[in-house]
Design an enzyme around this catalytic site. Structure first.
Site, short mmCIF file in Angstrom:
data_model
loop_
_atom_site.label_atom_id
_atom_site.label_comp_id
_atom_site.label_asym_id
_atom_site.label_seq_id
_atom_site.Cartn_x
_atom_site.Cartn_y
_atom_site.Cartn_z
N CYS A 119 -7.24 -1.73 4.47
CA CYS A 119 -5.99 -2.07 3.79
C CYS A 119 -6.17 -2.30 2.29
O CYS A 119 -5.18 -2.32 1.55
CB CYS A 119 -5.37 -3.31 4.44
SG CYS A 119 -4.93 -3.06 6.18
N HIS A 260 -1.17 -6.71 -0.64
CA HIS A 260 -1.15 -6.11 0.69
C HIS A 260 -0.16 -6.89 1.55
O HIS A 260 0.08 -8.07 1.33
CB HIS A 260 -2.55 -6.13 1.29
CG HIS A 260 -2.58 -5.69 2.72
ND1 HIS A 260 -1.97 -4.53 3.14
CD2 HIS A 260 -3.12 -6.27 3.83
CE1 HIS A 260 -2.13 -4.41 4.45
NE2 HIS A 260 -2.83 -5.44 4.89
N ASN A 290 2.89 -3.41 8.64
CA ASN A 290 1.61 -3.27 7.94
C ASN A 290 1.24 -1.79 7.95
O ASN A 290 0.83 -1.25 8.98
CB ASN A 290 0.54 -4.11 8.65
CG ASN A 290 -0.82 -4.04 7.95
OD1 ASN A 290 -1.07 -3.17 7.12
ND2 ASN A 290 -1.71 -4.96 8.30
#
Length: 361
Positions: A119, A260, A290
């Site tokens: 990520c 993030h 996500n």
């Protein structure tokens, strides 16, 4: 670095995003995961997530975003000299997904490579492109794209992962910009002792695909939710503080924080504890879930569009992900527009440059 390179600045001149058309709501996810839609909303803040089609791979999603970013920057894809893809869900173990994207969009002049930092990947990839451009004045434009097709690796009955992870892509075009615009004050880190806390166990050289790995579900995402939550709670404040200290700035000097998006509820809570005004913390995870390496550039595109970033605004970037990996940096905005690619088949003509700043879908 040469003396000439020391005086150059590299920044973002165009942003592009893409979300596949299929949407899974909390009601859809709850049915398989054995929870309620309300439970998902209360625990995560995610309301819906986009899912790639059966014939869509990560490179297909990324190609849409790269075309949109090039159009936003007002360049042709043939002008791209470097293409860096950040993903943890590649089309294949090899070749690089960036090479697949290059072929799809027709960026024939680009050097193409992948960066794997989960990520955190887009900011890691942006640092690679930033330094590459500084050291290679013959290359003017670099495309940096974050993309994930997590739905291909989800166990829909696992509430710890199925409620969070989704698919999407976001790309940025990097190029020389006039001071004071551009990237500065990067900082990165990794802790490989936590590498097994979130991963896809099988399919690599350690545990190649077999009937046994398939039967055990080892090709699905596994996550130790408690460890990851503690990591985020510790790392997010550290990234904010360290980046501000490196720049000699306070939170009041920052137009927005782009991070993030692992869990909107957690992000809002930690942001409040840090004293980040709610309107300066960009949250997009509620609408897309996500999307891994695409989360931060998608949020940056949202800041450029919906939040009305202006030239000279300072953006604090904070990323963290599996590995474990993390990074921070400062980006002084150059006024780059953002464009969302329509959720259509690849045969449709790519988007054209907007006359004014657009907002991602």
């Amino acid at each position: 670095m040469t003396r000439a390179a020391e005086g150059r600045r590299i920044g973002v001149v165009g942003m592009g995003t893409y979300l596949p058309p299929e949407v899974r709501t909390n009601t859809d996810v709850a049915r398989d995961a054995g929870v309620t839609a309300e439970w998902i909303t209360e625990r995560t803040g995610v309301r819906e997530r986009h899912v790639a089609g059966p014939d869509e791979a990560a490179s297909d999603l990324a190609a849409h975003a790269v075309r949109a970013a090039a159009a936003a920057a007002g360049i042709d894809v043939s002008d791209i000299g470097l293409l860096v893809c950040a993903t943890s869900t590649p089309d294949e173990l090899g070749p690089s997904t960036a090479c697949r994207i290059q072929a799809t969009v027709g960026a024939s002049q680009a050097v193409a490579l992948d960066v794997s930092a989960a990520c955190s990947g887009w900011l890691f990839a942006a640092k690679v492109a930033h330094d590459w451009l500084l050291g290679s004045p013959d290359i003017r434009y670099a495309a940096v794209v974050g993309v994930e097709a997590y739905s291909k690796f989800l166990d829909r009955t696992d509430r710890g992962t199925a409620v969070l992870f989704a698919d999407g892509a976001a790309a940025s075009i990097l190029a020389p910009v006039d001071a004071p615009h551009g990237f500065a004050h990067f900082g990165f880190g990794s802790d490989g002792t936590l590498a097994d806390r979130v991963l896809i166990p099988a399919g690599g050289s350690r545990l190649p695909a077999s009937t046994a790995t398939i039967a055990k579900g080892d090709h699905h995402i596994r996550m130790d939710g408690r460890t990851i939550s503690r990591f985020i709670t510790e790392m997010f404040p550290r990234l904010i503080t360290d980046t501000l200290d490196r720049a000699g700035l306070g939170i009041e000097d920052i137009a927005c924080v782009v991070a993030h998006q692992p869990n909107p509820v957690a992000l809002r809570r930690i942001g409040g504890e840090l004293g980040i005004p709610a309107d300066r913390l960009v949250i997009v995870g509620d609408e897309v879930g996500n999307i891994g390496a695409a989360s931060t550039p998608y949020a940056l595109a949202a800041a450029a569009g919906r939040h009305g970033l202006r030239p000279g605004d300072r953006v604090l970037l904070a990323v963290f992900g599996a590995g474990m990996t993390w990074g921070g940096g400062l980006l002084t905005w150059s006024g780059a527009p953002a464009l969302s690619a329509p959720a259509v088949s690849p045969e449709v003509s790519p988007p054209q440059p907007p006359e004014t700043e657009g907002s991602p879908r």
